[in-house]
Design a protein around this motif. Structure first.
Motif, PDB file in Angstrom:
ATOM      1  N   GLU A 217      -8.093   7.887   3.152  1.00 54.01           N
ATOM      2  CA  GLU A 217      -8.299   7.972   1.708  1.00 54.01           C
ATOM      3  C   GLU A 217      -7.284   8.922   1.073  1.00 54.01           C
ATOM      4  O   GLU A 217      -6.748   8.644  -0.008  1.00 54.01           O
ATOM      5  CB  GLU A 217      -9.728   8.434   1.416  1.00 54.01           C
ATOM      6  CG  GLU A 217     -10.768   7.384   1.803  1.00 54.01           C
ATOM      7  CD  GLU A 217     -12.191   7.816   1.484  1.00 54.01           C
ATOM      8  OE1 GLU A 217     -12.383   8.946   0.975  1.00 54.01           O
ATOM      9  OE2 GLU A 217     -13.126   7.032   1.747  1.00 54.01           O
TER      10      GLU A 217
ATOM     11  N   LEU B  34     -11.173  -0.154   6.912  1.00 53.43           N
ATOM     12  CA  LEU B  34     -10.482   0.026   5.638  1.00 53.43           C
ATOM     13  C   LEU B  34     -10.220  -1.343   5.039  1.00 53.43           C
ATOM     14  O   LEU B  34      -9.668  -2.221   5.696  1.00 53.43           O
ATOM     15  CB  LEU B  34      -9.158   0.772   5.864  1.00 53.43           C
ATOM     16  CG  LEU B  34      -8.364   1.203   4.635  1.00 53.43           C
ATOM     17  CD1 LEU B  34      -9.143   2.231   3.814  1.00 53.43           C
ATOM     18  CD2 LEU B  34      -7.013   1.770   5.056  1.00 53.43           C
ATOM     19  N   ARG B  35     -10.620  -1.530   3.781  1.00 54.40           N
ATOM     20  CA  ARG B  35     -10.478  -2.820   3.117  1.00 54.40           C
ATOM     21  C   ARG B  35      -9.438  -2.736   2.005  1.00 54.40           C
ATOM     22  O   ARG B  35      -9.247  -1.686   1.387  1.00 54.40           O
ATOM     23  CB  ARG B  35     -11.806  -3.278   2.526  1.00 54.40           C
ATOM     24  CG  ARG B  35     -12.946  -3.394   3.513  1.00 54.40           C
ATOM     25  CD  ARG B  35     -14.169  -4.030   2.851  1.00 54.40           C
ATOM     26  NE  ARG B  35     -14.446  -3.488   1.539  1.00 54.40           N
ATOM     27  CZ  ARG B  35     -15.158  -2.374   1.318  1.00 54.40           C
ATOM     28  NH1 ARG B  35     -15.639  -1.686   2.338  1.00 54.40           N
ATOM     29  NH2 ARG B  35     -15.354  -1.949   0.074  1.00 54.40           N
TER      30      ARG B  35
ATOM     31  N   ASP C 254      -9.462  -3.905  -1.043  1.00 52.53           N
ATOM     32  CA  ASP C 254      -9.965  -3.564  -2.371  1.00 52.53           C
ATOM     33  C   ASP C 254     -10.155  -2.062  -2.559  1.00 52.53           C
ATOM     34  O   ASP C 254     -10.120  -1.554  -3.682  1.00 52.53           O
ATOM     35  CB  ASP C 254     -11.279  -4.302  -2.649  1.00 52.53           C
ATOM     36  CG  ASP C 254     -12.373  -3.913  -1.677  1.00 52.53           C
ATOM     37  OD1 ASP C 254     -12.298  -4.359  -0.515  1.00 52.53           O
ATOM     38  OD2 ASP C 254     -13.296  -3.172  -2.060  1.00 52.53           O
ATOM     39  N   GLU C 255     -10.324  -1.339  -1.443  1.00 56.06           N
ATOM     40  CA  GLU C 255     -10.514   0.105  -1.543  1.00 56.06           C
ATOM     41  C   GLU C 255      -9.243   0.824  -1.973  1.00 56.06           C
ATOM     42  O   GLU C 255      -9.317   1.929  -2.527  1.00 56.06           O
ATOM     43  CB  GLU C 255     -11.014   0.655  -0.206  1.00 56.06           C
ATOM     44  CG  GLU C 255     -12.399   0.159   0.162  1.00 56.06           C
ATOM     45  CD  GLU C 255     -12.843   0.660   1.522  1.00 56.06           C
ATOM     46  OE1 GLU C 255     -13.715   1.545   1.566  1.00 56.06           O
ATOM     47  OE2 GLU C 255     -12.310   0.173   2.537  1.00 56.06           O
TER      48      GLU C 255
ATOM     49  N   ASP D 155      -9.613   0.998  -5.666  1.00 56.96           N
ATOM     50  CA  ASP D 155     -10.700   1.906  -6.055  1.00 56.96           C
ATOM     51  C   ASP D 155     -10.268   3.366  -5.910  1.00 56.96           C
ATOM     52  O   ASP D 155     -10.535   4.199  -6.781  1.00 56.96           O
ATOM     53  CB  ASP D 155     -11.938   1.655  -5.186  1.00 56.96           C
ATOM     54  CG  ASP D 155     -12.536   0.276  -5.408  1.00 56.96           C
ATOM     55  OD1 ASP D 155     -12.271  -0.321  -6.469  1.00 56.96           O
ATOM     56  OD2 ASP D 155     -13.265  -0.204  -4.519  1.00 56.96           O
ATOM     57  N   LEU D 156      -9.585   3.676  -4.804  1.00 51.38           N
ATOM     58  CA  LEU D 156      -9.186   5.055  -4.528  1.00 51.38           C
ATOM     59  C   LEU D 156      -8.025   5.512  -5.402  1.00 51.38           C
ATOM     60  O   LEU D 156      -7.849   6.708  -5.623  1.00 51.38           O
ATOM     61  CB  LEU D 156      -8.812   5.201  -3.053  1.00 51.38           C
ATOM     62  CG  LEU D 156      -9.974   5.091  -2.066  1.00 51.38           C
ATOM     63  CD1 LEU D 156      -9.456   4.831  -0.654  1.00 51.38           C
ATOM     64  CD2 LEU D 156     -10.814   6.363  -2.105  1.00 51.38           C
TER      65      LEU D 156
END
Length: 575
Positions: free
Chosen positions: A262, A292-293, A295-296, A299-300
């Motif tokens: 992240e 871990l995807r 789309d994240e 988001d992050l």
């Protein structure tokens, strides 16, 4: 009185510590290099994983760098042993170095596991050498530290800075007659003026920042120029530190936590890193076992602005970035938004390493509250044209095209594109959307950096400088433009991209994070029934293995049987 901690058993002693015939053979053969007996006496054996090659210009100085690492290992009481792995020269390899990333990772993995190594120092520079070696090391999971090769010094032409990013601008200006072929040749001689990788925030620089952000390097690794003596000093210290990591049993899996990934995503957004970061970080996560995807990533990154003013998203160069304090300054500014407790290779946390970094008075790195651009370096799109996602780099795109609706001009293959793009009769306008199919992981194969298609010559001559471009391929981290990449599923496996026809309307909405093919589902079903895949490019060897086992871009384009790490244990003896 407390007992002293017991030393960590050394993996190498399974070779060199054996008595009898097996130990005799292991030690005797090594002694033909002039190695004295005491070197085998319970010293940490450190592998120097070297991606040096004259066919990989970015890494051509690694023999010297390896010597600095070696001296550090010896100083700390270790036993250095250098070994080569497959080197991937982005500028040389056909059809694309990305095709061989997974092969190089297998080479690294098996070289580490099969040999008497307690820890590894990875020397990597060119785009794919960093992710491939890290992926391979993750699969074994022994103490590992990375030393990047460093960026080259900024090129200069007629008193003006120049870099590899300028090749895209220059080549288009040659087409319009603004730049002569002689001037282009002069630029060619000026661009790469020292050892090192690309001088901009391209993929190689992004990868160097990635491994520092993940905690796999010593602080300050990312930006020291290759020609700067401090690069050798960092290599020396890294050689010293790996011996300590072995004694502490500090594994890659201790560093590569969910929180570390992240952090890396947020830091990459702030520096305007290459879109290739996505596909490589996903592959590394898959190897170490972190879920871990795609789309994240969005988001992050949503609340992270662009604070590094480097080409291709900005103005300056990696050399300037180093003088401005480099990645430590960026991480320091982002600390309130990072997981400060993540451990790093030197044993300290992110917060401990970067909490007291001095801020330099420069516009190369801006404050978070006064950024270069409010929109960070990456956006993930979804929609019927990319069911599993696609990526775009808003910081390198034209703002007026981030919301756009236009008709597709379709190229079925890269060969089709090359034949037709400059045809004066091509039905294309500046509002058209250029669509390139069959350049994904399976389709090319290897997912080449051709997604930033050059614009039609007739539009360049009319003054058009950017258009929306969509493909299932990648683009160089040195490139720029309103380019949608990594469309998944790709055309070669029957994704919706395969069904797009010239004249179809496509809607791009980057603020809304969507990419939509405006064709009704009944028509798409009809096209799907008529669709036939192109034949595989090769029915033997690694190409065939790759095309039959590679995963799609949203999973990192790794081979399906390589996900997850299998550890360092060898179950069979050699004698």
């Amino acid at each position: 009185m407390s007992e002293l901690p017991q030393p960590i058993p050394l993996r190498s002693q399974e070779w060199f510590g054996k008595r009898g015939k097996d130990g005799f053979i292991y030690r005797a053969w090594m002694k033909n290099q002039g190695i004295p007996a005491h070197q085998f006496n319970n010293k940490p054996v450190i592998g120097i994983c070297n991606t040096w090659s004259e066919l990989t210009p970015c890494n051509a100085h690694f023999r010297e760098l390896a010597q600095s690492v070696r001296e550090g290992i010896i100083e700390a009481g270790g036993f250095p042993l250098e070994f080569p792995v497959m080197s991937l020269g982005e500028s040389m390899m056909k059809p694309t170095a990305m095709l061989y990333r997974n092969l190089a990772s297998m080479d690294t993995e098996e070289s580490i596991r099969a040999n008497p190594l307690d820890g590894v120092v990875i020397l990597a520079g060119c785009d794919k050498t960093t992710p491939s070696t890290v992926m391979g090391a993750c699969s074994v999971d022994i103490p590992t530290i990375v030393v990047s090769g460093g960026p080259m010094l900024t090129g200069m032409q007629r008193g003006q800075p120049i870099s590899i990013s300028d090749v895209w601008r220059l080549s288009e200006r040659v087409k319009t007659g603004e730049v002569s072929t002689d001037e282009m040749e002069e630029a060619e001689a000026c661009t790469c003026r020292s050892r090192g990788h690309c001088a901009v925030m391209g993929t190689a620089s992004t990868m160097a920042c990635m491994v520092e952000a993940l905690g796999l390097t010593l602080p300050g690794n990312a930006a020291i120029p290759a020609a700067d003596s401090r690069r050798k000093v960092l290599a020396h210290y890294s050689g010293m530190r790996i011996v300590g990591m072995v004694r502490e049993n500090l594994l890659l899996s201790d560093l590569l936590t969910r929180q570390a990934f992240e952090n890396a995503i947020r830091i990459n957004t702030a520096i305007g890193g290459s879109t290739n970061f996505v596909i490589h970080l996903l592959a590394i996560a898959g190897r170490i076992g972190v879920d871990l995807r795609l789309d994240e990533f969005d988001d992050l990154a949503r609340d992270i602005p662009l604070i590094v003013n480097l080409q291709p998203s900005g103005q300056y160069y990696m050399e300037d970035f180093f003088y401005a304090g480099g990645l430590p300054v960026v991480i320091n500014q982002l600390l309130p938004r990072l997981h400060g407790g993540c451990r790093t290779a030197n044993g300290l946390t992110i917060a401990e390493n970067y909490g007291e970094v001095a801020k330099h008075p420069t516009d190369v790195i801006t404050p978070v509250d006064n950024p270069v651009k409010a929109e960070g370096g990456l956006a993930v799109l979804t929609g019927n044209l990319c069911a599993n996602g696609a990526v775009i780099k808003p910081s390198a795109a034209s703002p007026h095209l981030l919301t756009h609706r236009g008709q597709a001009v379709v190229f079925e293959t890269i060969e089709d594109y090359k034949v037709r793009i400059n045809d004066p009769d091509l039905a294309v306008t500046e509002t058209s959307v250029l669509v390139l199919k069959n350049v994904g992981p399976v389709g090319y194969p290897g997912m080449p950096e051709v997604g930033n298609m050059g614009l039609p010559e007739k539009l360049l001559r009319a003054g058009v400088t950017d258009m929306v471009r969509i493909s299932d391929g990648r683009m160089s981290g040195t490139a720029f433009g309103t380019v949608v990449l990594h469309v998944s599923p790709e055309a070669a496996v029957g994704g919706t991209l395969a069904l797009v026809e010239t004249g179809d309307w496509i809607e791009l909405d980057v603020p809304g994070r969507t990419l939509t093919l405006l064709v009704d589902e009944a028509e798409l079903d009809h096209r799907r029934q008529q669709w036939q895949p192109l034949p595989l490019h090769m029915n033997r060897g690694y190409w065939h293995l790759y095309q039959t086992h590679v995963q799609q871009a949203h999973l990192g384009a790794d081979l399906d049987f390589l996900r997850g790490h299998s550890g360092s244990i060898i179950t069979r003896e050699s004698h």
